[in-house]
Design a protein around this motif. Structure first.
Motif, PDB file in Angstrom:
ATOM      1  N   SER A   4       0.766  -1.216  -0.037  1.00 50.28           N
ATOM      2  CA  SER A   4      -0.090  -0.022   0.141  1.00 50.28           C
ATOM      3  C   SER A   4       1.008   1.262   0.078  1.00 50.28           C
ATOM      4  O   SER A   4       1.632   1.545   1.083  1.00 50.28           O
ATOM      5  N   ILE A   5       0.612   2.003  -1.056  1.00 54.60           N
ATOM      6  CA  ILE A   5       1.531   3.335  -1.192  1.00 54.60           C
ATOM      7  C   ILE A   5       0.669   4.411  -0.840  1.00 54.60           C
ATOM      8  O   ILE A   5      -0.486   4.532  -1.646  1.00 54.60           O
ATOM      9  N   TYR A   6       1.047   5.423  -0.265  1.00 53.89           N
ATOM     10  CA  TYR A   6       0.443   6.576  -0.011  1.00 53.89           C
ATOM     11  C   TYR A   6       1.252   7.900  -0.222  1.00 53.89           C
ATOM     12  O   TYR A   6       2.312   7.860   0.044  1.00 53.89           O
ATOM     13  N   ASP A   7       0.599   8.776  -1.056  1.00 54.88           N
ATOM     14  CA  ASP A   7       0.982  10.048  -1.136  1.00 54.88           C
ATOM     15  C   ASP A   7       0.793  10.935   0.272  1.00 54.88           C
ATOM     16  O   ASP A   7       0.086  10.089   1.234  1.00 54.88           O
ATOM     17  N   MET A   8       1.289  11.801   0.727  1.00 55.78           N
ATOM     18  CA  MET A   8       1.211  12.461   1.930  1.00 55.78           C
ATOM     19  C   MET A   8       0.453  13.703   1.941  1.00 55.78           C
ATOM     20  O   MET A   8      -0.642  13.666   2.501  1.00 55.78           O
ATOM     21  N   ASP A   9       0.667  14.598   1.373  1.00 57.63           N
ATOM     22  CA  ASP A   9       0.051  16.078   1.352  1.00 57.63           C
ATOM     23  C   ASP A   9      -1.457  15.983   0.963  1.00 57.63           C
ATOM     24  O   ASP A   9      -1.585  15.785  -0.223  1.00 57.63           O
ATOM     25  N   ARG A  10      -2.189  16.099   1.682  1.00 56.16           N
ATOM     26  CA  ARG A  10      -3.629  16.270   1.317  1.00 56.16           C
ATOM     27  C   ARG A  10      -4.154  15.027   1.177  1.00 56.16           C
ATOM     28  O   ARG A  10      -5.659  14.934   0.728  1.00 56.16           O
ATOM     29  N   THR A  11      -3.555  13.933   1.159  1.00 56.43           N
ATOM     30  CA  THR A  11      -4.005  12.804   0.899  1.00 56.43           C
ATOM     31  C   THR A  11      -3.961  11.937   2.601  1.00 56.43           C
ATOM     32  O   THR A  11      -5.310  11.887   3.021  1.00 56.43           O
ATOM     33  N   ILE A  12      -2.867  12.203   3.286  1.00 56.42           N
ATOM     34  CA  ILE A  12      -3.006  11.846   4.643  1.00 56.42           C
ATOM     35  C   ILE A  12      -3.259  12.918   5.704  1.00 56.42           C
ATOM     36  O   ILE A  12      -3.893  13.058   6.556  1.00 56.42           O
ATOM     37  N   ASP A 181      -4.476  12.233  -3.540  1.00 57.65           N
ATOM     38  CA  ASP A 181      -5.421  13.193  -3.986  1.00 57.65           C
ATOM     39  C   ASP A 181      -5.403  13.967  -5.009  1.00 57.65           C
ATOM     40  O   ASP A 181      -6.211  14.691  -5.649  1.00 57.65           O
ATOM     41  N   HIS A 182      -4.522  13.835  -5.782  1.00 55.12           N
ATOM     42  CA  HIS A 182      -4.172  14.821  -7.160  1.00 55.12           C
ATOM     43  C   HIS A 182      -4.060  13.973  -8.284  1.00 55.12           C
ATOM     44  O   HIS A 182      -3.494  13.004  -8.395  1.00 55.12           O
ATOM     45  N   VAL A 183      -4.543  14.801  -9.624  1.00 58.27           N
ATOM     46  CA  VAL A 183      -4.318  13.915 -10.666  1.00 58.27           C
ATOM     47  C   VAL A 183      -3.078  14.080 -11.106  1.00 58.27           C
ATOM     48  O   VAL A 183      -2.632  13.023 -12.317  1.00 58.27           O
ATOM     49  N   PRO A 204     -10.169  13.391  -3.426  1.00 56.19           N
ATOM     50  CA  PRO A 204      -9.669  13.806  -4.789  1.00 56.19           C
ATOM     51  C   PRO A 204      -9.922  15.144  -5.165  1.00 56.19           C
ATOM     52  O   PRO A 204     -11.022  15.698  -4.841  1.00 56.19           O
ATOM     53  N   SER A 205      -8.972  15.796  -5.737  1.00 60.85           N
ATOM     54  CA  SER A 205      -9.212  17.392  -6.447  1.00 60.85           C
ATOM     55  C   SER A 205     -10.285  16.872  -7.374  1.00 60.85           C
ATOM     56  O   SER A 205     -10.672  15.832  -7.894  1.00 60.85           O
ATOM     57  N   LYS A 206     -10.892  17.987  -7.972  1.00 62.87           N
ATOM     58  CA  LYS A 206     -11.962  17.837  -9.021  1.00 62.87           C
ATOM     59  C   LYS A 206     -11.641  17.418 -10.260  1.00 62.87           C
ATOM     60  O   LYS A 206     -12.079  16.275 -10.608  1.00 62.87           O
ATOM     61  N   ALA A 207     -10.331  17.386 -10.818  1.00 60.93           N
ATOM     62  CA  ALA A 207      -9.921  16.606 -11.881  1.00 60.93           C
ATOM     63  C   ALA A 207      -9.697  15.031 -11.560  1.00 60.93           C
ATOM     64  O   ALA A 207      -9.881  14.334 -12.547  1.00 60.93           O
ATOM     65  N   LEU A 208      -9.023  14.861 -10.316  1.00 61.40           N
ATOM     66  CA  LEU A 208      -8.997  13.450 -10.165  1.00 61.40           C
ATOM     67  C   LEU A 208     -10.060  12.711 -10.006  1.00 61.40           C
ATOM     68  O   LEU A 208     -10.436  11.556 -10.344  1.00 61.40           O
ATOM     69  N   GLY A 223     -11.951  13.791   4.430  1.00 62.09           N
ATOM     70  CA  GLY A 223     -12.085  15.028   4.709  1.00 62.09           C
ATOM     71  C   GLY A 223     -11.930  16.182   3.707  1.00 62.09           C
ATOM     72  O   GLY A 223     -11.461  15.717   2.491  1.00 62.09           O
ATOM     73  N   GLN A 224     -12.179  17.271   4.124  1.00 58.84           N
ATOM     74  CA  GLN A 224     -11.800  18.508   2.959  1.00 58.84           C
ATOM     75  C   GLN A 224     -10.374  19.055   3.053  1.00 58.84           C
ATOM     76  O   GLN A 224     -10.022  19.484   4.041  1.00 58.84           O
ATOM     77  N   PRO A 225      -9.506  18.737   2.214  1.00 57.58           N
ATOM     78  CA  PRO A 225      -8.157  19.069   2.114  1.00 57.58           C
ATOM     79  C   PRO A 225      -8.247  20.648   2.088  1.00 57.58           C
ATOM     80  O   PRO A 225      -9.134  21.396   1.275  1.00 57.58           O
ATOM     81  N   ALA A 226      -7.097  21.397   2.463  1.00 55.16           N
ATOM     82  CA  ALA A 226      -6.751  22.823   2.392  1.00 55.16           C
ATOM     83  C   ALA A 226      -6.152  22.699   1.119  1.00 55.16           C
ATOM     84  O   ALA A 226      -4.944  22.646   0.949  1.00 55.16           O
ATOM     85  N   ARG A 227      -6.572  23.444  -0.032  1.00 50.75           N
ATOM     86  CA  ARG A 227      -5.907  23.495  -1.240  1.00 50.75           C
ATOM     87  C   ARG A 227      -5.191  24.886  -1.472  1.00 50.75           C
ATOM     88  O   ARG A 227      -5.296  25.721  -0.952  1.00 50.75           O
ATOM     89  N   SER A 228      -4.092  24.771  -1.999  1.00 54.64           N
ATOM     90  CA  SER A 228      -3.171  25.810  -2.087  1.00 54.64           C
ATOM     91  C   SER A 228      -2.412  25.761  -3.656  1.00 54.64           C
ATOM     92  O   SER A 228      -1.943  24.714  -3.827  1.00 54.64           O
TER      93      SER A 228
END
Length: 233
Positions: A4-12, A181-183, A204-208, A223-228
């Protein structure tokens, strides 16, 4: 499924970790460097205008807020303290539950992120994740240099680095479950799909979200990530 591989920022995490790390370091180690925030803002604008790469932005941010070289002991102490803060304030409970569930399944857990390896490893350790694939920095003996030690672990490069890790660990061809979380992580999602594993769009972001729906990938919302815009990785 074995990995199991996880992205970190805005995923975890709820938000990005790079800019907060620079601020954390400056407040803890050299408060006067906070006066250099306008220079970082200029670099961020240059990045937004695609005048500099994300890798170069990271080098500039490091040079401004941390200096050219930092001793290993000093760095690791700060990274450990920063990881405590991230775990206490910036983690999705759903991500923690999924990590625990994957661990209970006997999965090998991996964190694969564009964030800087020197603080990612501290966060991974507190999450109980032993394996890290991240943006490497350059070390001169026992000092961290502000220059990167390799490519920014993002997009196609992240897939290359994940594949290289799988080869080194004699795991090439094993099923992979990948969360992000990201495309921009489409190459790694497709690697997971091709392995006979699973692509999971997390927060997921809208595109993803649109891509995941088109491809039939599982979608989870922790949850809802803080987008930047400036921290798109």
């Amino acid at each position: 499924m074995t990995i199991s591989i996880y992205d970190m920022d805005r995923t975890i995490t709820r938000s990005g970790t790079w800019t907060p790390w620079l601020k954390f370091w400056a407040r803890r180690e050299a408060p006067w460097r906070l006066l250099l925030v306008p220079l970082l803002a200029g670099a961020l604008i240059g990045y937004a205008a695609r005048l500099i790469t994300r890798a170069r932005l990271k080098e500039i941010g490091h040079r401004l807020f941390m200096g050219r070289r930092v001793g290993r002991t000093r760095l690791l102490a700060a990274a450990d303290a920063y990881a405590d803060k991230v775990i206490a304030t910036n983690i999705f409970a759903g991500a923690l539950a999924q990590i625990a569930a994957d661990r209970a399944e006997g999965q090998r857990l991996v964190l694969a992120t564009a964030s800087n390896e020197y603080y990612v490893r501290a966060i991974a350790a507190k999450l109980g994740i032993d394996d890290v694939i991240a943006t490497a920095s350059r070390w001169d003996d026992d000092h961290l240099h502000h220059r990167l030690g390799g490519d920014n672990c993002y997009g196609d490069i992240k897939r290359v680095l994940v594949e290289a890790w799988l080869e080194r660990e004699a795991l090439a061809g094993e099923p992979v479950r990948f969360y992000s979380d990201h495309v921009s992580d489409r190459p790694v999602f497709e690697l997971a799909e091709a392995s006979g594993g699973e692509a999971v769009a997390a927060n997921p972001s809208k595109a993803l979200r649109q891509l995941a729906q088109e491809r039939g990938w599982r979608i989870v919302d922790w949850g809802q990530p803080a987008r930047s815009f400036f921290e798109r990785a």
